[in-house]
Design a protein around this motif. Structure first.
Motif, PDB file in Angstrom:
ATOM      1  N   UNK A 188       5.830  -5.254  -4.034  1.00 52.33           N
ATOM      2  CA  UNK A 188       4.396  -5.393  -4.253  1.00 52.33           C
ATOM      3  C   UNK A 188       4.037  -5.471  -5.719  1.00 52.33           C
ATOM      4  N   UNK A 189       4.766  -4.703  -6.563  1.00 55.95           N
ATOM      5  CA  UNK A 189       4.524  -4.774  -8.004  1.00 55.95           C
ATOM      6  C   UNK A 189       4.911  -6.144  -8.565  1.00 55.95           C
ATOM      7  N   UNK A 190       6.092  -6.621  -8.164  1.00 54.74           N
ATOM      8  CA  UNK A 190       6.596  -7.882  -8.702  1.00 54.74           C
ATOM      9  C   UNK A 190       5.789  -9.081  -8.230  1.00 54.74           C
ATOM     10  N   UNK A 191       5.349  -9.072  -6.979  1.00 54.32           N
ATOM     11  CA  UNK A 191       4.614 -10.220  -6.446  1.00 54.32           C
ATOM     12  C   UNK A 191       3.110 -10.106  -6.648  1.00 54.32           C
ATOM     13  N   UNK A 192       2.680  -8.975  -7.163  1.00 51.47           N
ATOM     14  CA  UNK A 192       1.253  -8.700  -7.374  1.00 51.47           C
ATOM     15  C   UNK A 192       0.480  -8.782  -6.055  1.00 51.47           C
ATOM     16  N   UNK A 193       1.116  -8.275  -4.985  1.00 49.77           N
ATOM     17  CA  UNK A 193       0.518  -8.299  -3.654  1.00 49.77           C
ATOM     18  C   UNK A 193       0.015  -6.897  -3.307  1.00 49.77           C
ATOM     19  N   UNK A 194      -1.284  -6.759  -3.235  1.00 49.28           N
ATOM     20  CA  UNK A 194      -1.873  -5.461  -2.914  1.00 49.28           C
ATOM     21  C   UNK A 194      -1.476  -4.973  -1.524  1.00 49.28           C
ATOM     22  N   UNK A 195      -1.487  -5.809  -0.484  1.00 45.89           N
ATOM     23  CA  UNK A 195      -1.072  -5.310   0.833  1.00 45.89           C
ATOM     24  C   UNK A 195       0.384  -4.822   0.853  1.00 45.89           C
ATOM     25  N   UNK A 196       1.284  -5.544   0.187  1.00 43.70           N
ATOM     26  CA  UNK A 196       2.688  -5.120   0.140  1.00 43.70           C
ATOM     27  C   UNK A 196       2.825  -3.823  -0.651  1.00 43.70           C
ATOM     28  N   UNK A 197       2.129  -3.737  -1.757  1.00 37.04           N
ATOM     29  CA  UNK A 197       2.145  -2.527  -2.583  1.00 37.04           C
ATOM     30  C   UNK A 197       1.601  -1.344  -1.784  1.00 37.04           C
ATOM     31  N   UNK A 198       0.493  -1.549  -1.085  1.00 38.86           N
ATOM     32  CA  UNK A 198      -0.106  -0.465  -0.292  1.00 38.86           C
ATOM     33  C   UNK A 198       0.816  -0.044   0.854  1.00 38.86           C
ATOM     34  N   UNK A 199       1.435  -1.009   1.514  1.00 41.79           N
ATOM     35  CA  UNK A 199       2.362  -0.678   2.603  1.00 41.79           C
ATOM     36  C   UNK A 199       3.568   0.081   2.065  1.00 41.79           C
ATOM     37  N   UNK A 200       4.084  -0.337   0.924  1.00 39.35           N
ATOM     38  CA  UNK A 200       5.207   0.373   0.305  1.00 39.35           C
ATOM     39  C   UNK A 200       4.826   1.778  -0.108  1.00 39.35           C
ATOM     40  N   UNK A 201       3.632   1.933  -0.636  1.00 33.52           N
ATOM     41  CA  UNK A 201       3.151   3.256  -1.025  1.00 33.52           C
ATOM     42  C   UNK A 201       3.001   4.149   0.195  1.00 33.52           C
ATOM     43  N   UNK A 202       2.467   3.602   1.272  1.00 27.19           N
ATOM     44  CA  UNK A 202       2.318   4.364   2.514  1.00 27.19           C
ATOM     45  C   UNK A 202       3.682   4.767   3.073  1.00 27.19           C
ATOM     46  N   UNK A 203       4.608   3.836   3.070  1.00 23.11           N
ATOM     47  CA  UNK A 203       5.954   4.124   3.568  1.00 23.11           C
ATOM     48  C   UNK A 203       6.649   5.182   2.708  1.00 23.11           C
ATOM     49  N   UNK A 204       6.569   5.031   1.400  1.00 23.79           N
ATOM     50  CA  UNK A 204       7.200   6.005   0.501  1.00 23.79           C
ATOM     51  C   UNK A 204       6.544   7.374   0.629  1.00 23.79           C
ATOM     52  N   UNK A 205       5.241   7.403   0.709  1.00 19.36           N
ATOM     53  CA  UNK A 205       4.533   8.673   0.859  1.00 19.36           C
ATOM     54  C   UNK A 205       4.869   9.374   2.159  1.00 19.36           C
ATOM     55  N   UNK A 206       5.004   8.587   3.226  1.00 18.60           N
ATOM     56  CA  UNK A 206       5.394   9.164   4.510  1.00 18.60           C
ATOM     57  C   UNK A 206       6.799   9.747   4.436  1.00 18.60           C
TER      58      UNK A 206
END
Length: 104
Positions: free
Chosen positions: A5-23
């Motif tokens: 998400x950081x590299x592609x500048x994709x907010x949905x991917x970044x948010x999904x990754x953040x949710x997954x990592x936080x979980x």
């Protein structure tokens, strides 16, 4: 996913990754607290729990400080990638250094 998400500048991917990592972190912390409380002397559980969180917070600070230093000296896209590789390598090294049946 977070790094993608950081590299592609994709907010949905970044948010999904953040949710997954936080979980994942939440589940690991919950499991760690449960194991620590089960192993602790009942009269010393508060001491043990505070020590657990002291080390847990230290573990979150240690990667953040080098990230801040790297971010100041190099491209802002490369610094998080270096940190992500270091965290994954450390995690794998720790997981592979113990027999599977030793993990409770």
């Amino acid at each position: 996913m977070f790094e993608t998400g950081l590299w592609t500048r994709s907010l949905p991917t970044f948010a999904a990754g953040t949710l997954l990592a936080g979980t994942g972190i939440g589940l690991a912390c919950r499991r760690g607290v449960g194991v620590a409380q089960r192993l602790a002397d009942p009269r010393r559980r508060a001491d043990q729990l505070s020590t657990y969180f002291l080390f847990a917070y230290t573990g979150t600070i240690v990667p953040t400080l080098p990230l801040g230093l790297l971010d100041q000296t190099m491209n802002q896209d490369v610094a998080p990638l270096i940190l992500a590789v270091a965290v994954v390598a450390t995690t794998l090294a720790g997981a592979l250094s113990r027999p599977i049946n030793a993990i409770t």
